[in-house]
Design an enzyme around this catalytic site. Structure first.
Site, mmCIF file in Angstrom:
data_model
loop_
_atom_site.group_PDB
_atom_site.id
_atom_site.type_symbol
_atom_site.label_atom_id
_atom_site.label_comp_id
_atom_site.label_asym_id
_atom_site.label_seq_id
_atom_site.Cartn_x
_atom_site.Cartn_y
_atom_site.Cartn_z
ATOM 1 N N SER A 29 1.205 -0.962 -0.160
ATOM 2 C CA SER A 29 0.249 0.464 0.142
ATOM 3 C C SER A 29 0.842 1.106 0.105
ATOM 4 O O SER A 29 1.928 1.125 0.591
ATOM 5 C CB SER A 29 -0.781 0.219 1.110
ATOM 6 O OG SER A 29 -1.499 1.289 1.236
ATOM 7 N N TYR A 81 -1.284 0.621 10.507
ATOM 8 C CA TYR A 81 -2.103 0.518 10.050
ATOM 9 C C TYR A 81 0.524 0.595 8.514
ATOM 10 O O TYR A 81 -0.078 -0.408 8.248
ATOM 11 C CB TYR A 81 -2.882 0.846 8.963
ATOM 12 C CG TYR A 81 -3.180 -0.557 7.165
ATOM 13 C CD1 TYR A 81 -3.866 -1.060 7.210
ATOM 14 C CD2 TYR A 81 -3.098 0.906 6.633
ATOM 15 C CE1 TYR A 81 -3.571 -1.897 5.785
ATOM 16 C CE2 TYR A 81 -2.657 0.199 5.026
ATOM 17 C CZ TYR A 81 -3.702 -0.367 4.908
ATOM 18 O OH TYR A 81 -3.668 -1.510 3.358
#
Length: 251
Positions: A144, A157
């Site tokens: 990501s 995250y």
């Protein structure tokens, strides 16, 4: 038969209900993929995903897999590779977590880290070893852009994805020359069930767009894929901003 021109005949998805993974499977089945393994925790969602892919003409199997149970990974992946060569492994599992809640309740943060990083290290190494033993194949890792630089809004995250990204890059270097190709995919904000309750970020994309980028990256033997491609430049600029300036951004 070995995968030709980056289009696999057989595919193992770790995270068998991932919207990005299923979009990728559909796209590959439309090209050349004929055997798909969906690995995930047993659920109606996993069974439904398998049935829909069968409807596209593929032979689809499910296998029990839990990212939070590394001790079971050897057995779970071993069952798949025992059935024959796997041309591509797509590591697609992960959880977003709840930043505000997980800051107050560290057990939640630990679960994010164990799923997104520890579980991926375990499964990634086992998959890589199996691919290397057969002498060919691709390992595609869904990272990501959140891992490029920790943001106040989702640093738990983001840090887990940063660890995963670094691990996957290092694994790719370790496997260079062995016949095994590792590709790291860095999507931006993806419109999906996981992000349905979040405010959409700039450069938002879709599972289908990520799937298209994965297919193109496989054909090109890319090592890193950004989705959309413009994020490569954006994140390079953000990564080099002075910290005092970065803190003032609405991120």
């Amino acid at each position: 038969m070995k995968d030709a021109f980056g289009t696999p005949q057989s595919l193992l998805v770790l995270g068998g209900t991932s919207e990005i993974a299923l979009a990728t499977a559909r796209r590959l089945i439309a090209r050349r993929t004929r055997t798909v393994w969906l690995a995930g925790r047993p659920s109606p969602a996993l069974d439904g995903a398998a049935e829909r892919l069968r409807g596209l003409g593929a032979e689809v199997h499910t296998v029990d897999f839990d990212a939070l149970d590394p001790e079971s990974h050897e057995s779970a992946l071993g069952k798949v590779f025992a059935e024959g060569d796997v041309d591509m492994v797509l590591l697609a599992f992960g959880i977003l977590g709840d930043q505000a809640h997980d800051e107050r309740e560290p057990a939640g943060a630990v679960r994010v880290a164990q799923t997104n990083y520890t579980g991926a290290v375990s499964a990634g190494l086992i998959a890589a070893r199996s691919l290397q033993a057969q002498g060919h194949g691709s390992l595609v890792v869904l990272s990501s852009v959140a891992g490029e630089r920790a943001r106040r809004a989702n640093f738990i995250y983001g840090s887990s994805k940063a660890g995963l990204d670094a691990f996957a890059q290092g694994l790719g270097d370790a496997l260079h020359g062995t016949g095994v190709h590792v590709m790291v995919v860095r999507p931006g904000f993806v419109r999906s069930r996981m992000t349905a309750d979040l405010e959409e970020a700039p450069f938002a994309t879709t599972p289908e767009a990520v799937a298209s980028a994965i297919e193109l990256g496989l054909r090109r033997r890319s090592e890193t894929v950004w989705v959309p491609g413009a994020l490569r430049v954006v994140m390079s600029a953000l990564r080099h901003l002075p910290r005092a300036v970065f803190r003032r951004l609405p991120v």
